[in-house]
Scaffold this active site. Structure first.
Site, PDB file in Angstrom:
ATOM      1  N   GLU A 143       0.932  -1.277   0.070  1.00  0.00           N
ATOM      2  CA  GLU A 143       0.117   0.348  -0.126  1.00  0.00           C
ATOM      3  C   GLU A 143       1.025   1.252   0.467  1.00  0.00           C
ATOM      4  O   GLU A 143       0.458   1.747   0.730  1.00  0.00           O
ATOM      5  CB  GLU A 143      -0.872  -0.165   1.070  1.00  0.00           C
TER       6      GLU A 143
HETATM    7  C1  LIG Z   1       2.546  -9.538  -0.199  1.00  0.00           C
HETATM    8  C2  LIG Z   1       2.237  -8.523  -1.111  1.00  0.00           C
HETATM    9  C3  LIG Z   1       0.610  -8.614  -1.275  1.00  0.00           C
HETATM   10  C4  LIG Z   1       1.399  -7.268  -2.277  1.00  0.00           C
HETATM   11  N1  LIG Z   1      -0.387  -7.194  -2.099  1.00  0.00           N
HETATM   12  C5  LIG Z   1      -0.619  -6.317  -3.220  1.00  0.00           C
HETATM   13  C6  LIG Z   1      -1.849  -6.080  -3.691  1.00  0.00           C
HETATM   14  O1  LIG Z   1      -2.965  -6.202  -3.573  1.00  0.00           O
HETATM   15  N2  LIG Z   1      -1.942  -5.551  -5.086  1.00  0.00           N
HETATM   16  C7  LIG Z   1      -0.991  -4.661  -6.010  1.00  0.00           C
HETATM   17  O2  LIG Z   1      -1.413  -3.980  -6.700  1.00  0.00           O
HETATM   18  N3  LIG Z   1       0.137  -4.543  -5.214  1.00  0.00           N
HETATM   19  C8  LIG Z   1       0.680  -6.017  -4.344  1.00  0.00           C
HETATM   20  N4  LIG Z   1       1.691  -5.632  -3.603  1.00  0.00           N
HETATM   21  C9  LIG Z   1       2.842  -5.435  -3.521  1.00  0.00           C
HETATM   22  C10 LIG Z   1       2.783  -3.607  -3.110  1.00  0.00           C
HETATM   23  O3  LIG Z   1       2.142  -3.036  -3.332  1.00  0.00           O
HETATM   24  C11 LIG Z   1       4.193  -3.243  -3.316  1.00  0.00           C
HETATM   25  O4  LIG Z   1       5.145  -4.579  -3.322  1.00  0.00           O
HETATM   26  C12 LIG Z   1       5.130  -2.085  -3.064  1.00  0.00           C
HETATM   27  O5  LIG Z   1       4.297  -0.905  -3.239  1.00  0.00           O
HETATM   28  C13 LIG Z   1       6.215  -1.733  -3.235  1.00  0.00           C
HETATM   29  O6  LIG Z   1       6.650  -1.694  -4.543  1.00  0.00           O
HETATM   30  P1  LIG Z   1       8.325  -2.919  -5.162  1.00  0.00           P
HETATM   31  O7  LIG Z   1       8.151  -4.639  -4.155  1.00  0.00           O
HETATM   32  O8  LIG Z   1       7.991  -2.898  -6.669  1.00  0.00           O
HETATM   33  O9  LIG Z   1       9.164  -2.080  -4.434  1.00  0.00           O
HETATM   34  P2  LIG Z   1      10.428  -0.276  -5.088  1.00  0.00           P
HETATM   35  O10 LIG Z   1       8.891  -0.094  -6.048  1.00  0.00           O
HETATM   36  O11 LIG Z   1      11.311  -1.551  -6.494  1.00  0.00           O
HETATM   37  O12 LIG Z   1      10.591  -0.221  -3.854  1.00  0.00           O
HETATM   38  C14 LIG Z   1      11.645  -0.828  -3.144  1.00  0.00           C
HETATM   39  C15 LIG Z   1      12.283   0.090  -2.265  1.00  0.00           C
HETATM   40  O13 LIG Z   1      12.740   1.220  -3.154  1.00  0.00           O
HETATM   41  C16 LIG Z   1      12.360   2.549  -2.197  1.00  0.00           C
HETATM   42  N5  LIG Z   1      11.916   3.385  -2.966  1.00  0.00           N
HETATM   43  C17 LIG Z   1      11.746   3.501  -4.273  1.00  0.00           C
HETATM   44  N6  LIG Z   1      10.704   4.590  -4.962  1.00  0.00           N
HETATM   45  C18 LIG Z   1      11.479   5.477  -4.206  1.00  0.00           C
HETATM   46  C19 LIG Z   1      11.484   7.353  -3.974  1.00  0.00           C
HETATM   47  N7  LIG Z   1      11.168   8.089  -4.441  1.00  0.00           N
HETATM   48  N8  LIG Z   1      12.202   7.439  -2.458  1.00  0.00           N
HETATM   49  C20 LIG Z   1      12.459   6.605  -1.639  1.00  0.00           C
HETATM   50  N9  LIG Z   1      12.446   5.702  -1.483  1.00  0.00           N
HETATM   51  C21 LIG Z   1      11.688   4.733  -2.821  1.00  0.00           C
HETATM   52  C22 LIG Z   1      10.886   1.896  -1.596  1.00  0.00           C
HETATM   53  O14 LIG Z   1      10.220   2.283  -0.563  1.00  0.00           O
HETATM   54  C23 LIG Z   1      11.616   0.802  -1.403  1.00  0.00           C
HETATM   55  O15 LIG Z   1      11.908   0.646   0.011  1.00  0.00           O
HETATM   56  C24 LIG Z   1       1.772  -6.384  -2.055  1.00  0.00           C
HETATM   57  C25 LIG Z   1       3.473  -7.000  -2.409  1.00  0.00           C
HETATM   58  C26 LIG Z   1       3.161  -8.214  -1.484  1.00  0.00           C
HETATM   59  C27 LIG Z   1       4.821  -8.494  -1.048  1.00  0.00           C
END
Ligand SMILES: Cc1cc2nc3c(=O)[nH]c(=O)nc-3n(C[C@H](O)[C@H](O)[C@H](O)COP(=O)(O)OP(=O)(O)OC[C@H]3O[C@@H](n4cnc5c(N)ncnc54)[C@H](O)[C@@H]3O)c2cc1C
Length: 596
Positions: free
Chosen positions: A443
């Site tokens: 989220e």
């Molecule tokens: C169990 C689980 C359930 C989920 N359920 C859903 C769902 O129902 N629907 C859905 O669509 N998604 C879902 N997700 C996805 C989840 O919302 C994303 O994993 C999350 O938003 C982070 O995206 P990412 O994993 O690609 O990390 P990334 O976006 O690659 O981020 C990696 C790191 O970089 C940091 N970062 C990125 N950009 C910036 C910035 N501009 N400034 C500072 N830091 C930054 C982030 O905070 C993080 O620490 C789920 C994930 C999990 C693990």
């Protein structure tokens, strides 16, 4: 395994004594009939369902997890999940705060929110199935066409169908502008959606007859980035106009993710192979429409963490009263036993009280926000609606990040109370630590929440929303500033209010020179603001408790003790956080990435 007793007394204290929810609801024509008895009755029933039906399935769900049948693409949820969902639907819980026009019971969100705390305390993984449906309901309710609403809303409201939100793709999570899924317009007004989504919670399961996926994808001529994203409704089974289920839509679960916690919830890879979908809202404005769902979900994630904080606290306290180890430093307390119960040791009390204070602070804060949403949606006075909307906008990222960070701390402290037994699965406490961790990530990660708070909600707004909340704190400080008994709460609250004002201005000035200053300060800044909100509510709760401490009801003594603990032992964290927030970006950005 373990125990969960719904914290009805504290919920009623927050609703009736702290926030006077009944009088607030009287101002809203839609909810003017709701009184304290109705609220208590619903909470009572919710407490029974959650503790008796869902809580016993929590450990089962964790152990069994979900299973994908690769032949049929169907997902089987853990033993008992489906039956519990049927009971939930039969009792009408999904419709509690939904619009009566679509079969809902029309109760205020503030009640629904309290039910969600109990659902999550009992079983977070299970609660995510109906929780996501509620988000889909809200999104369609606001942005759906009349035909979409007529077909889908009654079935989401009744719980006959469930919903999902499909945003994330392998290469894009935080940065949705990178999204690649495609939507091709068809002659009949529908779209063919193609792409691969990952991490989709409740993406496939056996609990409901149909699953309504809300999918972000790009139209052929869409601009790049976030301005070219549209939202589509993609059902698992294509329904007729009367809701009869027809052909299976090619939107399949390719795999279930193996993960750290919430094993009872199916986190799915979802493949869309030319699946039929319909546009929700305007083309290329999908993120706006999805934001309705995301905001609801952010409050929802806060409630997941509040639930885990409460259940972890209850189990740590029960264990600390039973477990005998060593003698009290200040003299034997249980001479009839071979050792004293560990609750006599100051540091064990610190851990238990930390979880308790985070639960009580979170409950007051989130109930207040839920009530503000009810006012934002239903108050007849436009000014009041606007003020409430501002508070909700400002404080939603704080609810999401502060409550989830605190649940991670609280569940970990609760596990520590169990010593080595806490690390062993049988104790049941380690599941809470694992389940709590995801809430800081999905989220929008907590970093993203802090950037939203400091960058968008405060600096881009020239601090207007923050000032409004600050005024509320200031009037409370002024009203109680001369009350000797309140000074232990009022002095630190007033001091923190001043410091937040100065800190905000300082970061704002630095940001003019270098935007990295916002990124460097945002995470500790959000935590400082979270503490200011908790300090405000604990001071208000302490005022009531001081007035009633001699009433003969020990509840008020406990409340006062927790407030004093919070001010003495948790609030001082702000001194360190303010230093961190002021430290600037230089030490973070000085080294080349190769040297990190
Ligand atoms: C169990 C689980 C359930 C989920 N359920 C859903 C769902 O129902 N629907 C859905 O669509 N998604 C879902 N997700 C996805 C989840 O919302 C994303 O994993 C999350 O938003 C982070 O995206 P990412 O994993 O690609 O990390 P990334 O976006 O690659 O981020 C990696 C790191 O970089 C940091 N970062 C990125 N950009 C910036 C910035 N501009 N400034 C500072 N830091 C930054 C982030 O905070 C993080 O620490 C789920 C994930 C999990 C693990």
């Amino acid at each position: 395994m373990g125990q969960y007793v719904p914290p009805l007394r504290d919920m009623q204290f927050v609703m009736h004594e702290l926030l006077d929810v009944q009088s607030e609801l009287k101002q809203l024509p839609k909810h003017a009939e709701i009184d304290a008895d109705i609220i208590n009755q619903v909470l009572d029933e919710g407490g029974k369902f959650t503790s008796q039906v869902l809580f016993p399935l929590n450990h089962v769900g964790d152990r069994e997890g979900c299973r994908l049948d690769k032949e049929t693409h169907e997902v089987h949820t853990p033993t008992g999940f489906k039956q519990a969902y049927q009971q939930y639907v039969e009792a009408g819980w999904p419709s509690l705060s939904c619009d009566p026009e679509y079969g809902g019971q029309g109760l205020p969100l503030v009640i629904n929110n309290a039910i969600y705390e109990m659902l999550n305390a009992s079983n977070q993984a299970w609660t995510m199935y109906p929780g996501l449906s509620h988000g889909a309901y809200e999104c369609l309710h606001e942005h759906g066409t009349p035909e979409q609403k007529a077909l889908y809303l009654p079935r989401l409201v009744s719980g006959e169908w469930t919903g999902t939100m499909c945003l994330t793709e392998p290469h894009c999570g935080t940065d949705l502008g990178l999204l690649r899924s495609k939507a091709e317009p068809q002659a009949d007004g529908s779209y063919k959606i193609t792409g691969g989504k990952i991490f989709i919670s409740a993406g496939e399961h056996d609990m409901a007859a149909n699953i309504i996926h809300l999918v972000l994808a790009r139209l052929p001529d869409a601009p790049t980035g976030t301005r070219g994203i549209s939202l589509f409704l993609v059902p698992k089974f294509l329904p007729d106009a009367d809701g009869t289920l027809g052909a299976r839509n090619p939107v399949f679960c390719g795999a279930i993710e193996e993960k750290m916690g919430i094993h009872g919830n199916a986190t799915c890879q979802i493949n869309l192979d030319g699946a039929t979908g319909w546009l929700i809202g305007q083309p290329n404005k999908g993120l706006n429409a999805m934001f309705v769902m995301m905001n609801a979900a952010r409050l929802g994630v806060g409630m997941q963490s509040l639930g885990l904080t409460e259940v972890a606290y209850q189990n740590a306290l029960a264990y600390a009263k039973e477990r005998l180890q060593m003698r009290s430093l200040s003299g034997v307390k249980a001479p009839d036993k071979p050792a004293d119960p560990i609750i006599v040791h100051p540091d064990v009390r610190r851990m238990v009280l930390t979880a308790r204070a985070y639960a009580e602070g979170g409950r007051a804060f989130s109930t207040y926000i839920a009530l503000q949403i009810d006012k934002e949606l239903n108050h007849p006075d436009e000014e009041v609606r606007k003020d409430a909307a501002d508070q909700v906008a400002l404080l939603t990222p704080v609810i999401k990040a502060f409550l989830t960070d605190n649940a991670w701390i609280a569940t970990s402290e609760a596990m520590q109370v169990f010593g080595g037994h806490g690390y062993i699965v049988e104790s049941g406490i380690e599941q809470y630590v694992r389940d709590a961790r995801i809430n800081m990530i999905y989220e929008g990660t907590n970093t993203v929440q802090s950037l939203d708070l400091l960058g968008r909600k405060i600096l881009m707004d020239n601090g207007a929303k923050l000032r409004k909340f600050g005024e509320q704190v200031k009037s409370f400080v002024e009203e109680n500033g001369t009350d000797e008994a309140m000074s232990e709460f009022i002095t630190p609250l007033a001091d923190l209010g001043d410091k937040v004002t100065k800190l905000t201005m300082e970061i704002g000035m630095k940001a003019f020179q270098n935007q990295d200053e916002v990124g460097a300060a945002a995470v500790p800044y959000l935590r400082v603001l979270g503490h200011m909100v908790y300090a405000y509510f604990f001071a208000r709760m302490a005022k009531i408790a001081l007035e009633k401490q001699d009433s003969g009801d020990d509840f008020y003594k406990s409340k006062l003790g927790t407030a004093r603990f919070y001010f003495a032992r948790l609030l001082p964290e702000t001194a360190m956080l303010i230093r961190q927030a002021r430290a600037g970006s230089a030490t973070l950005m000085a080294l080349d990435a190769d040297l990190l």
